[in-house]
Enzyme design. Structure first.
Site, PDB file in Angstrom:
ATOM      1  N   SER A 165       0.859  -1.185   0.000  1.00  0.00           N
ATOM      2  CA  SER A 165       0.000   0.000   0.000  1.00  0.00           C
ATOM      3  C   SER A 165       0.894   1.233   0.000  1.00  0.00           C
ATOM      4  O   SER A 165       1.702   1.398  -0.912  1.00  0.00           O
ATOM      5  CB  SER A 165      -0.952  -0.029   1.208  1.00  0.00           C
ATOM      6  OG  SER A 165      -1.875   1.031   1.134  1.00  0.00           O
ATOM      7  N   ASP A 287      -4.390  -4.954   5.784  1.00  0.00           N
ATOM      8  CA  ASP A 287      -4.729  -5.766   4.610  1.00  0.00           C
ATOM      9  C   ASP A 287      -3.538  -6.647   4.231  1.00  0.00           C
ATOM     10  O   ASP A 287      -2.408  -6.169   4.141  1.00  0.00           O
ATOM     11  CB  ASP A 287      -5.103  -4.850   3.428  1.00  0.00           C
ATOM     12  CG  ASP A 287      -5.589  -5.645   2.225  1.00  0.00           C
ATOM     13  OD1 ASP A 287      -6.135  -6.751   2.416  1.00  0.00           O
ATOM     14  OD2 ASP A 287      -5.426  -5.150   1.088  1.00  0.00           O
TER      15      ASP A 287
END
Length: 349
Positions: A165, A287
């Site tokens: 990310s 995540d």
């Protein structure tokens, strides 16, 4: 302690919208605004902001030139506010290469498409930027070795899965640029909105000897190729008629994201099992931790990016704490660790 933000944009409307959106919660304080890089330079000196939001198109000095100078002279976390155009996507990726932490796509002129969602996303990115280690990264940027990994010879049917990310654009570039042309297929989930992932894949393709493409539905997974999940789509790996292929879907976001690293890693655990290797790279949030644990439990070798080399040590930290990571490694060593794991698979086969 609230996060001090300086908003830099030549549009009075955008400055007002960004300020209003950022001040919605109590933990962020817009300490000033600037209309161009010349004014921004003075305000950064005077106000010492924790994070700067920066527009690319501005008078007196292009935002990219200003960013380049800022990262060299006074490394500061910067979030780019980008236009959703092909040129905007290219310039945004260049900004990330120059050291920007992250970006948001500028809301459309009529603010259709959800101003509330835009504001929540912007505030999350500002919080991640405030926690990022741009000084550490700018100090180590020059030291990354350009030694290509010799070989990633691996058994047929093996796959490399990568998730990232915030900071992942640069981290993924470093991993792929050292990957050898005989590596097994690589599948990638990077948190990035629609409209930017095709340019991201094209940029990686320019910088690597392997072929990098934005994934399309039901593409066969080929050695020496990497497949980037398109923005706003989940990417999975499935087996069809004995062949590994990509599958795209627009099911609900998982862990707050689409594409989700958890979705990708979970499919790799199920479909590829012990023939997979995985890496979770820099990023905010959690995540990927659950999916990487599924991969490890299925017999895959898993690597987490080390704290010292992560721009934001969020996703790798959660994965490590939850027992999903076999070993942690600095970003410049991730490709070779994956290749060594694949080599061991080959010799065991």
């Amino acid at each position: 302690m609230s996060i001090k933000v300086l908003v830099v944009d030549d549009s009075a409307l955008i400055r007002e919208v960004l300020t209003r959106m950022l001040m919605r919660d109590n933990d962020i304080d817009v300490v000033g605004t600037a209309t161009d890089p010349i004014e921004a330079r003075e305000k950064i000196k005077a106000l010492n902001p924790d994070v700067v939001t920066l527009d690319i198109e501005m008078p007196n000095m292009n935002g990219l030139q200003f960013l380049d100078r800022l990262m060299r002279l006074r490394p500061t976390p910067v979030v780019m506010v980008s236009t959703l155009t092909t040129r905007g996507a290219s310039e945004t990726l260049l900004a990330l290469e120059l050291g920007a932490v992250d970006f948001v796509a500028k809301p459309s002129a009529d603010f259709s498409g959800g101003i509330e969602a835009f504001g929540a996303n912007l505030r999350d990115k500002i919080r991640a930027a405030a926690k990022s280690d741009v000084r550490g990264r700018s100090a180590s940027r020059a030291d990354a070795p350009k030694v290509a990994v010799k070989t990633a010879a691996a058994p047929v049917g093996s796959v490399i899965a990568i998730g990232a990310s915030t900071g992942g654009v640069e981290a993924i570039r470093m991993v792929l640029s050292t990957m050898p042309v005989d590596c097994p297929p690589i599948v990638i989930a990077q948190h990035m909105p629609a409209g930017f992932t095709s340019r991201f894949a094209a940029r990686l393709n320019e910088l690597s000897i392997i072929t990098v493409v934005e994934a399309e539905d039901r593409m066969p997974l080929l050695p020496g190729h990497a497949y980037v999940a398109p923005g706003d789509y989940h990417l999975r790996v499935e087996r069809s008629l004995g062949q590994l292929k990509t599958r795209l879907g627009q099911e609900d976001p998982m862990s707050g994201h689409r594409p989700s690293v958890d979705v990708l890693f979970g499919s790799v655990a199920k479909t590829v099992g012990p023939l997979a290797v995985g890496a979770i790279l820099t990023g905010m949030g959690r995540d990927g931790a659950r999916g990487l644990k599924l991969m490890r439990d299925a017999g895959a070798y898993t690597v987490g990016q080390s704290q010292a080399s992560s721009l934001v040590y969020g996703m790798p930290r959660v994965a490590f704490e939850e027992g999903a990571v076999v070993e942690q490694a600095p970003i410049e060593a991730v490709a070779s660790r994956l290749a060594m794991a694949l080599g061991r698979l080959k010799s065991a086969a």
